[in-house]
Design a protein around this motif. Structure first.
Motif, mmCIF file in Angstrom:
data_model
loop_
_atom_site.group_PDB
_atom_site.id
_atom_site.type_symbol
_atom_site.label_atom_id
_atom_site.label_comp_id
_atom_site.label_asym_id
_atom_site.label_seq_id
_atom_site.Cartn_x
_atom_site.Cartn_y
_atom_site.Cartn_z
ATOM 1 N N ALA A 49 0.851 -1.193 0.000
ATOM 2 C CA ALA A 49 0.000 0.000 0.000
ATOM 3 C C ALA A 49 0.878 1.231 0.000
ATOM 4 C CB ALA A 49 -0.877 -0.014 1.239
ATOM 5 N N SER A 52 3.452 4.657 -4.725
ATOM 6 C CA SER A 52 4.308 4.073 -5.774
ATOM 7 C C SER A 52 3.585 2.985 -6.565
ATOM 8 C CB SER A 52 5.559 3.459 -5.136
ATOM 9 O OG SER A 52 5.166 2.427 -4.241
ATOM 10 N N GLN A 53 2.528 2.444 -5.984
ATOM 11 C CA GLN A 53 1.809 1.331 -6.627
ATOM 12 C C GLN A 53 0.613 1.815 -7.457
ATOM 13 O OE1 GLN A 53 3.309 -1.886 -5.938
ATOM 14 N NE2 GLN A 53 4.728 -0.324 -5.203
ATOM 15 N N MET A 76 0.720 -6.251 3.286
ATOM 16 C CA MET A 76 2.015 -6.527 3.915
ATOM 17 C C MET A 76 2.330 -5.714 5.151
ATOM 18 S SD MET A 76 4.713 -4.955 1.157
ATOM 19 C CE MET A 76 4.222 -6.159 -0.051
ATOM 20 N N MET A 138 4.982 -5.414 -4.538
ATOM 21 C CA MET A 138 5.560 -4.566 -3.510
ATOM 22 C C MET A 138 6.281 -3.345 -4.064
ATOM 23 S SD MET A 138 8.790 -7.017 -2.592
ATOM 24 C CE MET A 138 9.304 -6.102 -1.212
ATOM 25 N N GLY A 139 6.804 -2.518 -3.139
ATOM 26 C CA GLY A 139 7.637 -1.382 -3.506
ATOM 27 C C GLY A 139 8.925 -1.437 -2.706
ATOM 28 N N ILE A 140 9.763 -0.434 -2.891
ATOM 29 C CA ILE A 140 10.981 -0.275 -2.073
ATOM 30 C C ILE A 140 10.945 1.145 -1.529
ATOM 31 C CG2 ILE A 140 13.506 -0.129 -2.098
ATOM 32 C CD1 ILE A 140 13.562 -2.150 -4.370
ATOM 33 N N GLU A 142 12.336 4.704 0.362
ATOM 34 C CA GLU A 142 13.513 5.559 0.117
ATOM 35 C C GLU A 142 14.722 5.078 0.911
ATOM 36 O OE1 GLU A 142 12.461 9.674 0.757
ATOM 37 O OE2 GLU A 142 10.762 9.520 -0.622
ATOM 38 N N ALA A 147 8.217 -3.760 2.693
ATOM 39 C CA ALA A 147 7.153 -3.610 3.683
ATOM 40 C C ALA A 147 7.686 -2.630 4.738
ATOM 41 C CB ALA A 147 6.727 -4.952 4.257
ATOM 42 N N PHE A 148 7.490 -2.896 6.035
ATOM 43 C CA PHE A 148 8.040 -1.967 7.026
ATOM 44 C C PHE A 148 9.291 -2.550 7.685
ATOM 45 C CE2 PHE A 148 4.193 0.991 7.632
ATOM 46 C CZ PHE A 148 4.844 2.037 6.990
ATOM 47 N N GLN A 174 9.126 9.910 4.781
ATOM 48 C CA GLN A 174 8.685 9.606 3.405
ATOM 49 C C GLN A 174 7.151 9.624 3.311
ATOM 50 O OE1 GLN A 174 9.875 5.821 1.532
ATOM 51 N NE2 GLN A 174 8.151 6.067 0.136
ATOM 52 N N ASP A 178 5.239 11.799 0.653
ATOM 53 C CA ASP A 178 4.331 11.151 -0.297
ATOM 54 C C ASP A 178 2.906 11.709 -0.217
ATOM 55 O OD1 ASP A 178 6.309 9.517 -1.264
ATOM 56 O OD2 ASP A 178 5.605 7.675 -0.317
ATOM 57 N N LYS A 214 13.247 7.711 -5.596
ATOM 58 C CA LYS A 214 13.720 6.346 -5.354
ATOM 59 C C LYS A 214 15.053 6.065 -6.042
ATOM 60 C CE LYS A 214 10.220 5.196 -2.872
ATOM 61 N NZ LYS A 214 9.084 4.474 -3.365
HETATM 62 N N1 GLP Z 1 3.185 0.463 3.434
HETATM 63 C C1 GLP Z 1 4.244 0.502 2.529
HETATM 64 C C2 GLP Z 1 4.473 -0.793 1.836
HETATM 65 O O1 GLP Z 1 3.256 -1.402 1.535
HETATM 66 C C3 GLP Z 1 5.365 -0.475 0.672
HETATM 67 O O2 GLP Z 1 5.674 -1.610 -0.089
HETATM 68 C C4 GLP Z 1 6.674 0.094 1.152
HETATM 69 C C5 GLP Z 1 7.411 0.748 0.028
HETATM 70 O O3 GLP Z 1 6.657 1.871 -0.255
HETATM 71 P P1 GLP Z 1 7.047 2.957 -1.266
HETATM 72 O O4 GLP Z 1 7.019 2.272 -2.559
HETATM 73 O O5 GLP Z 1 6.081 4.060 -1.168
HETATM 74 O O6 GLP Z 1 8.370 3.444 -0.887
HETATM 75 O O7 GLP Z 1 6.474 1.093 2.119
HETATM 76 C C6 GLP Z 1 5.536 0.877 3.140
HETATM 77 O O8 GLP Z 1 5.940 -0.120 3.970
#
Ligand code: GLP
Length: 255
Positions: A49, A52-53, A76, A138-140, A142, A147-148, A174, A178, A214
């Motif tokens: 969540a 970025s998604q 997640m 998922m994302g990554i 900064e 996840a966390f 972040q 965001d 990123k």
């Molecule tokens: N809740 C979000 C995750 O669900 C997400 O995968 C991760 C990366 O988020 P972002 O792509 O915004 O950096 O950050 C947080 O943990």
């Protein structure tokens, strides 16, 4: 597609911009869902969540060929301490972006307003054990979190599947950058998160990382050795992991 490279086991797709990134990842994800549903009656998907998604989730929702009624949805991570109906909750975000938009077989949310956090970790861990993940979207962060699992709490050999995590100040900042919270003090300090092994247990990982914010995280992910100092480096050890970046997030990578 600008480039398609491989870094250890991680396949990297470089797109022109975040819209193309979202479409590219969603198309491959849709194909993977269909392929998996050709081998079993139901599949389990874990969603991230984060803004970025957005483009990826929109493209996925627009794909009418996916049999969502054969898919169980999980997520997640979730903040601790927010009211049960707070719009900042990740369950609220995902309900708006996808959980409430397509007909999943089941939607399984983490409850961050539980007073007994340990009981919620156990409940969600048991759900994940009963429904092993086929795919993680998922994302990554900064700070390279997945996840966390921020650098100070990431444990590549974590014995747990779900745990309570203290959020790192960079990670909390972040969330303000965001646009998810107005000020740093509004961002909760603790969350429940799936651990690194819980995420890595999935057969396939689609990791969507667009945007100039990123660029440093993508560079660290691809160029640093695999270590908990940069949690996302673990993706390079997964046979089924794909990283989707755009021109901006890939801009610091040495090629
Ligand atoms: N809740 C979000 C995750 O669900 C997400 O995968 C991760 C990366 O988020 P972002 O792509 O915004 O950096 O950050 C947080 O943990």
């Amino acid at each position: 597609m600008l480039q398609n490279i491989k870094e250890d086991k991680l396949e990297v797709f470089v797109s022109e911009n975040r819209a193309i990134l979202g479409n590219t990842a969603a198309k491959l994800a849709s194909e993977k869902i269909k392929q998996l549903l050709g081998t079993k009656p139901f599949i389990n998907i874990i969603f991230a969540a984060a803004p970025s998604q957005n483009e990826f989730l929109a493209a996925l929702v627009a794909d009418n060929s996916i049999e969502w009624q054969k898919t169980n949805a999980f997520h997640m991570d979730e903040y601790l301490g927010l009211p049960a109906d707070a719009p900042e909750l990740f369950s609220s975000f995902l309900r708006e972006k996808i959980f409430g938009r397509v007909p999943f077989a089941s939607v399984n949310c983490i409850n961050g307003s539980m007073v007994n956090f340990e009981a919620e970790c156990t409940r969600y861990s048991n759900l994940l054990k009963e429904n092993p993940a086929d795919i993680v979207f998922m994302g990554i962060g900064e700070n390279t979190h997945i996840a966390f699992n921020d650098p100070h709490v990431a444990n590549f050999n974590d014995p747990e599947l779900v745990k309570v995590a203290l959020l790192d100040p960079a990670c909390r900042q972040q969330q303000v950058n965001d646009g998810c919270f107005d000020t740093l003090t509004d961002v909760p300090t603790y969350a429940l998160t799936l651990t690194v092994p819980a995420l890595m247990s999935a057969s396939y990982i689609f990791c969507m990382v667009p945007g100039i914010n990123k660029a440093a995280a993508v560079k660290l992910t691809l160029e640093q050795p695999v270590s908990e100092r940069y949690p996302s480096t673990i993706l390079k050890t997964h046979e089924g992991a794909m990283l989707f970046v755009d021109r901006d997030s890939f801009s610091q990578v040495l090629t």
